[in-house]
Design an enzyme around this catalytic site. Structure first.
Site, mmCIF file in Angstrom:
data_model
loop_
_atom_site.group_PDB
_atom_site.id
_atom_site.type_symbol
_atom_site.label_atom_id
_atom_site.label_comp_id
_atom_site.label_asym_id
_atom_site.label_seq_id
_atom_site.Cartn_x
_atom_site.Cartn_y
_atom_site.Cartn_z
ATOM 1 N N ARG A 66 0.870 -1.344 0.002
ATOM 2 C CA ARG A 66 0.098 -0.038 -0.017
ATOM 3 C C ARG A 66 0.909 1.158 -0.106
ATOM 4 O O ARG A 66 0.529 2.401 -0.816
ATOM 5 C CB ARG A 66 -0.734 -0.193 1.069
ATOM 6 C CG ARG A 66 -1.927 1.151 1.327
ATOM 7 C CD ARG A 66 -3.051 0.701 2.077
ATOM 8 N NE ARG A 66 -3.855 1.910 2.456
ATOM 9 C CZ ARG A 66 -3.961 2.637 3.670
ATOM 10 N NH1 ARG A 66 -3.269 2.368 4.578
ATOM 11 N NH2 ARG A 66 -4.967 3.615 3.795
ATOM 12 N N HIS A 70 0.386 4.082 -2.813
ATOM 13 C CA HIS A 70 0.193 5.488 -2.369
ATOM 14 C C HIS A 70 1.146 6.331 -2.757
ATOM 15 O O HIS A 70 1.283 7.611 -3.070
ATOM 16 C CB HIS A 70 -0.024 5.761 -1.007
ATOM 17 C CG HIS A 70 -1.544 5.056 -0.582
ATOM 18 N ND1 HIS A 70 -2.225 5.777 0.354
ATOM 19 C CD2 HIS A 70 -2.305 4.099 -1.156
ATOM 20 C CE1 HIS A 70 -3.425 5.245 0.670
ATOM 21 N NE2 HIS A 70 -3.418 4.078 -0.117
ATOM 22 N N ASP A 78 8.508 8.264 -6.618
ATOM 23 C CA ASP A 78 9.386 9.355 -6.360
ATOM 24 C C ASP A 78 9.839 9.316 -4.734
ATOM 25 O O ASP A 78 10.617 10.126 -4.531
ATOM 26 C CB ASP A 78 9.069 10.556 -6.755
ATOM 27 C CG ASP A 78 8.023 11.366 -6.069
ATOM 28 O OD1 ASP A 78 7.440 10.740 -5.353
ATOM 29 O OD2 ASP A 78 7.919 12.516 -6.222
ATOM 30 N N SER A 80 8.212 10.336 -2.451
ATOM 31 C CA SER A 80 7.487 11.481 -1.554
ATOM 32 C C SER A 80 6.678 11.210 -0.433
ATOM 33 O O SER A 80 6.462 11.695 0.592
ATOM 34 C CB SER A 80 6.949 12.416 -2.513
ATOM 35 O OG SER A 80 6.141 11.819 -3.321
ATOM 36 N N ASN A 98 -3.501 8.494 4.423
ATOM 37 C CA ASN A 98 -2.220 7.981 4.671
ATOM 38 C C ASN A 98 -1.738 7.643 6.221
ATOM 39 O O ASN A 98 -0.497 7.393 6.534
ATOM 40 C CB ASN A 98 -1.150 8.858 4.118
ATOM 41 C CG ASN A 98 -0.932 8.787 2.445
ATOM 42 O OD1 ASN A 98 -1.566 7.746 2.108
ATOM 43 N ND2 ASN A 98 -0.427 9.674 1.836
ATOM 44 N N HIS A 197 -6.017 -6.125 -2.391
ATOM 45 C CA HIS A 197 -6.741 -6.325 -1.274
ATOM 46 C C HIS A 197 -6.958 -7.802 -0.717
ATOM 47 O O HIS A 197 -7.730 -7.751 0.282
ATOM 48 C CB HIS A 197 -8.358 -5.789 -1.415
ATOM 49 C CG HIS A 197 -8.289 -4.255 -1.594
ATOM 50 N ND1 HIS A 197 -9.298 -3.532 -1.713
ATOM 51 C CD2 HIS A 197 -7.054 -3.358 -1.591
ATOM 52 C CE1 HIS A 197 -8.976 -2.086 -2.005
ATOM 53 N NE2 HIS A 197 -7.879 -2.196 -1.751
#
Length: 638
Positions: A66, A70, A78, A80, A98, A197
């Site tokens: 996950r 995300h 990247d 981030s 998140n 999932h």
């Protein structure tokens, strides 16, 4: 009207084709064995650490999968998602979708191990992609898909972008298709990646509307199996319940095709799961994915496509040294043209004053530390209070700081040489290094420069940000992590306690009243406690005591030697021995050469905390007062 319809479809097809071409182009920059020459063991290191953690935490594969998803859906893959928030920016981590992410400490551990093997080579974005693959693969003891590499790390992370880019668990099919298409992924990828999932948990508040109030009339979602809804209601008591529920009942730790089996039985947990059955094409793909071999092959292809979304490659982005913070924008020889003698000037005066007062080394090292932990290394610790504002200096932890007169003297000398060029923050960083280095007559670490000065300094922020000598290990680790520093930095920088003194009232509770019953701290050496009681007569005594007995003016590795003998002065010192990993680092630091090298690296990390650079901040003309620009702004505000 007919022409308009066809024209719209043509534009839509062209736009999808364009996105696909961009993604395909980016994917072509990623390569198998990208690090073959510079870091040949990168996959082995990542797999070893990931498998070690997964073996003791079966929920980790879902978490890391996950995390990768995300990351890629916001600004591309990247890294981030790994960046921590700052005082001025809420990072992606802080976005609601998140908040339940986990596994960051595993990424940190992999990164640290790889940095030892090949520093500055492997990006955090590539590590996230590897950890996701390897955690899922642990169950099968083989690689479940290829991870081409060569991604670079981004330096921008914003919570608002996470909210606007991540697919919602309450999305309908058309919204999901649109969201995936914007990333160059098709319906096939949407269905297949939803198969992730099959592992992990979902929180009740994200789907309980389907149980209790689907259309606002206290009804149940008709697309959800009634019998499964009954089961879910036993676990999710109301709309606000945040309990965790298996997304794939009875099989949430096994990566398999069971997700598609239960989906066909109307047991998909989220609306976004059920949405896949509302489209004919998607439903046919769901039917095919019940075949496990076919699903695994398809999942491998879709993961490779997802892992190439908007990747930074070549000279774009950077390779972060610490996954939680962008690389330091500071540079060596920053003042080479504008003030070439700055280091010489600072060193000469610092060494002269330190030769007269050896205690200055501890004072300046502590001052630099206290500056960096509040608003970053911006010289805000130097600002004097005003009638309307108490600055950081006034905070209790800072009242024992000293040496401001030396900083003033150095600033005046630097201003005479090159006025308005060198920041107070850079001067403080140099003084800390040079005062410690006086003992060795050679610079003990490099000081990268280019910091600018901040104009805000508040007593309350010092109290809220500075680590406390009473802290336990988890609190210390959390405090350091909030500044982009890890457990290694925590232990190594604590080694600064090898010089200087501590005041009795900060630790005498360990001698006289540790738990409020007139007892002694059992983690403190009894014989050392006896010695300390001869110097600290009671709880209110403010006498100064050497932190490193008989060696408080020598910068060496003796702090770690006495720490292992349970002679660390503060609770925060003793806390380092309560964690296995930290304790192992303590053992290594007894080697003085290794400690010096490690300390140099951690000082560089610390000196880059939330620095102001470029056009941010200012260069103050005087160290202890606000610069002219700040004073002007303040005066205009009244």
């Amino acid at each position: 009207m007919e022409f308009s319809h066809h024209h719209h479809n043509l534009i839509l097809v062209c736009s999808f084709f364009l996105v696909f071409c961009v993604v395909a182009s980016e994917a072509s920059h990623l390569k198998k064995h990208f690090y073959k020459k510079e870091c040949p063991y990168v996959e082995e290191i990542a797999r070893s650490i990931t498998w070690q953690h997964t073996s003791s935490n079966p929920q980790l594969p879902a978490k890391l999968l996950r995390l990768h998803f995300h990351d890629c859906f916001v600004r591309g893959c990247d890294g981030s998602i790994l960046l921590d928030s700052t005082t001025t920016n809420k990072a992606e981590k802080a976005a609601f979708p998140n908040l339940s992410l986990a596994g960051f400490e595993v990424i940190d551990e992999i990164k640290a191990a790889i940095e030892v093997e090949c520093p500055g080579v492997v990006s955090c974005a590539d590590i996230v992609a590897l950890a996701a693959r390897d955690s899922v693969s642990y169950q099968f003891k083989k690689k479940m898909w290829s991870v081409p590499m060569g991604r670079r790390d981004g330096s921008i992370s914003q919570a608002s972008e996470a909210l606007s880019n991540l697919p919602s668990p309450s999305s309908n099919f058309s919204t999901l298709v649109q969201r995936f298409a914007s990333k160059g992924l098709g319906v096939h990828d949407l269905v297949i990646l939803s198969g992730g999932h099959t592992i992990g948990m979902g929180h009740c508040n994200l789907f309980s509307k389907r149980l209790y109030n689907f259309t606002g009339n206290g009804d149940q979602d008709p697309s959800l199996s009634p019998s499964y809804a009954d089961v879910l209601r036993t676990k999710c008591k109301n709309l606000n319940d945040t309990s965790a529920v298996e997304m794939d009942p009875g099989s949430s730790h096994d990566f398999d095709t069971d997700y598609f089996v239960i989906l066909k039985q109307k047991m998909g947990l989220f609306q976004s799961d059920a949405a896949l059955l509302t489209d004919f094409h998607a439903r046919k793909i769901v039917d095919k994915m019940v075949d496990q071999d076919f699903f695994f092959k398809s999942f491998a292809n879709s993961m490779e496509k997802m892992g190439a979304i908007q990747v930074l490659t070549g000279n774009s982005g950077e390779v972060r040294k610490n996954c939680r913070v962008p690389n330091c924008p500071l540079k060596k020889n920053f003042y080479k043209k504008d003030c070439p003698r700055v280091e010489e000037i600072v060193q000469n005066i610092t060494w002269l004053r330190t030769s007269d007062n050896l205690e200055l080394a501890a004072k300046f090292l502590r001052m630099h530390f206290h500056d960096c932990f509040v608003r970053g290394c911006d010289g805000s610790i130097l600002l004097d209070s005003t009638p309307t504002n108490k600055t950081e200096k006034e905070a209790i932890p800072n009242r024992s700081l000293a040496g401001y007169d030396v900083i003033d003297e150095i600033k005046v000398a630097v201003e005479a040489e090159c006025p308005g060029i060198v920041s107070c923050a850079d001067i403080l960083a140099l003084i800390a290094r040079d005062s410690v280095s006086f003992q060795f007559k050679t610079p003990m670490w490099s000081v990268l420069m280019g910091r600018r000065d901040g104009s805000i300094s508040q007593e309350t922020e010092a109290l809220a940000n500075l680590p406390s000598p009473f802290s336990n290990f988890s609190t210390l680790l959390q405090n350091f992590a909030s500044k982009g520093l890890d457990v290694r930095d925590l232990v190594i920088l604590s080694g600064g306690h090898t010089i200087g003194v501590g005041h009795c009232n900060i630790f005498s509770n360990r001698l006289y009243n540790f738990t409020g019953k007139g007892d002694q701290d059992p983690s403190l050496s009894p014989s050392y406690a006896d010695v300390l009681r001869t110097k600290c007569k009671n709880l209110q005594d403010t006498s100064a005591v050497e932190m490193d007995p008989s060696s408080s003016q020598d910068f060496d590795a003796n702090y770690f030697v006495i720490l292992k003998q349970n002679m660390g002065m503060f609770e925060s010192d003793a806390a380092l021995l309560t964690d296995d990993k930290a304790s192992r680092i303590v053992d290594k630091m007894v080697d003085q050469d290794f400690f010096f090298k490690s300390f140099a690296k951690s000082m560089e990390n610390m000196g880059a905390i939330q620095v102001l650079t470029g056009t941010s901040g200012e260069v103050r003309k005087k160290a202890l007062v606000r610069g002219f620009l700040s004073l002007l702004i303040v005066s205009l505000s009244y």
